[in-house]
Design a protein around this motif. Structure first.
Motif, PDB file in Angstrom:
ATOM      1  N   SER A 275       2.150  -1.710  10.322  1.00 26.18           N
ATOM      2  CA  SER A 275       2.611  -2.155   9.827  1.00 26.18           C
ATOM      3  C   SER A 275       1.792  -3.696  10.105  1.00 26.18           C
ATOM      4  O   SER A 275       0.969  -4.321   9.058  1.00 26.18           O
ATOM      5  N   SER A 276       1.629  -3.514  10.982  1.00 26.47           N
ATOM      6  CA  SER A 276       0.635  -4.636  12.221  1.00 26.47           C
ATOM      7  C   SER A 276      -0.884  -4.640  11.702  1.00 26.47           C
ATOM      8  O   SER A 276      -1.625  -5.956  11.138  1.00 26.47           O
ATOM      9  N   LEU A 277      -1.203  -3.646  11.516  1.00 26.15           N
ATOM     10  CA  LEU A 277      -2.819  -3.257  11.578  1.00 26.15           C
ATOM     11  C   LEU A 277      -2.744  -3.824   9.499  1.00 26.15           C
ATOM     12  O   LEU A 277      -4.179  -4.095   9.840  1.00 26.15           O
ATOM     13  N   LYS A 278      -2.157  -2.728   8.933  1.00 25.67           N
ATOM     14  CA  LYS A 278      -2.177  -3.227   7.608  1.00 25.67           C
ATOM     15  C   LYS A 278      -2.175  -4.454   7.199  1.00 25.67           C
ATOM     16  O   LYS A 278      -3.748  -5.175   6.466  1.00 25.67           O
ATOM     17  N   GLU A 279      -1.346  -5.320   7.670  1.00 24.25           N
ATOM     18  CA  GLU A 279      -1.939  -6.977   7.400  1.00 24.25           C
ATOM     19  C   GLU A 279      -2.752  -7.020   8.282  1.00 24.25           C
ATOM     20  O   GLU A 279      -3.575  -8.679   7.067  1.00 24.25           O
ATOM     21  N   MET A 280      -3.571  -6.907   9.209  1.00 24.81           N
ATOM     22  CA  MET A 280      -4.934  -7.371   9.850  1.00 24.81           C
ATOM     23  C   MET A 280      -5.787  -7.440   8.886  1.00 24.81           C
ATOM     24  O   MET A 280      -6.548  -7.788   8.626  1.00 24.81           O
ATOM     25  N   MET A 281      -5.783  -6.104   8.553  1.00 24.23           N
ATOM     26  CA  MET A 281      -6.942  -5.141   7.412  1.00 24.23           C
ATOM     27  C   MET A 281      -7.028  -6.340   6.772  1.00 24.23           C
ATOM     28  O   MET A 281      -8.186  -7.036   6.228  1.00 24.23           O
TER      29      MET A 281
END
Length: 342
Positions: A275-281
């Motif tokens: 979830s954090s990866l999607k948010e950062m991108m």
């Protein structure tokens, strides 16, 4: 009994409980606030307090207050300033040579949950890694994951299987070799915002680093072409270790409480990473970057041109010169564990 007297008794009880709690001093080289540090603070430490029923209290120190990243292993092993903390194997390659193996694989599991399963299997089934830590007077309590690697490039439509005539910066000796085998020139530069300036003025064409570190220096402002994938897992693991003597001084019930807290925490790691990866991108793209997931073809092309197996063979030979006779067997065992979760 008067209300004031009851309040005083409650306050005394709370103070006595706090004073009797066993304090474990924790050191971390990063500031509190990113995915990993918040998980440690809000999930792991909270679980330790709950599972120990308040018998254990973590005195947490962040942002290198007690030890910078390269000194963490020595500081915790010594046990004078800190009892526990984060050790990054990449920063202690001489003390933890076997832990370098993970980064020797350009591609890894394609989800956070699979990455968690991989490291869980390795650390539970291959005692060589816990022994390497024990040789440094450490015991691992729980591993934590970082973001995958990302290519930050100034060149649109770059062919990642052919990096001829481009100049890159990366830190890992594995990734330096991979980029060079793809035709790139690799330069060494201190880690700071000057890297972003070098991308902006053309001294660098690209940066290969974990996605969040590139975000920290806002590399995407100068190198807008950001390519990432969970499979670019980086092989980067953060070990939350404790001084061996400090661990042995704890009562059995407190050791068991920490183990239960670790099990609770491990269940959260994969979901949090994804979830954090999607948010950062998404946030990068909202601010003008062109971040996207790499295609399977791009990933396979990059892995093939990296000649990673030859790089691994050279490293195994160098370890034999240093006196390690079983490195190749351990490398092959790690490869098998990777295949088992893909």
């Amino acid at each position: 009994m008067k209300l004031k007297a009851i309040f005083a008794l409650i306050l005394f009880g709370l103070m006595s409980s706090a004073q009797s709690a066993i304090v474990l001093r924790y050191t971390d080289h990063e500031p509190l606030g990113n995915m990993r540090t918040k998980t440690i603070k809000n999930v792991f430490f909270q679980a330790i307090a709950e599972e120990s029923q308040g018998r254990l209290r973590i005195e947490d120190h962040w942002n290198g207050e007690l030890a910078v990243s390269y000194d963490a292993l020595k500081t915790i092993a010594d046990g004078q300033k800190a009892d526990m903390g984060i050790v990054v194997p990449e920063y202690t390659a001489e003390q933890l040579p076997l832990h370098q193996i993970f980064k020797s694989f350009p591609l890894g599991p394609d989800s956070g949950s699979k990455q968690v399963q991989f490291f869980h299997n390795v650390f539970s089934r291959m005692p060589q890694f816990s022994q390497e830590l024990a040789d440094n007077n450490l015991l691992n309590l729980q591993f934590f994951l970082g973001y995958p690697a990302a290519f930050f490039s100034t060149v649109p439509n770059l062919n990642y299987g052919n990096l001829q005539n481009t100049t890159w910066r990366t830190a890992s000796f594995w990734h330096q070799a991979f980029l060079e085998n793809a035709g790139a020139s690799v330069v060494k530069m201190p880690w700071n915002t000057q890297i972003t300036e070098a991308l902006r003025d053309g001294r660098l064409n690209g940066l290969l680093v974990n996605l969040d570190s590139g975000d920290d220096i806002q590399a995407w402002q100068a190198a807008k072409e950001v390519r990432v994938s969970q499979r670019l897992w980086l092989g980067h693991v953060y070990l939350l270790v404790i001084n061996k003597q400090r661990w042995e001084s704890l009562a059995k019930e407190d050791q068991q409480a920490i183990h239960r807290a670790a099990k609770r925490t491990e269940k959260m790691l994969g979901i949090t990473l994804d979830s954090s990866l999607k948010e950062m991108m998404s946030r990068m793209n909202q601010h003008g970057a062109h971040a996207r997931i790499m295609t399977p073809g791009e990933l396979e092309s990059g892995q093939n041109i990296s000649q990673y197996q030859a790089v691994q063979a050279d490293w195994v030979a160098s370890q034999k010169v240093r006196g390690s006779s079983n490195t190749e067997d351990i490398l092959n065992a790690v490869r098998d564990q990777l295949k088992s979760v893909e």
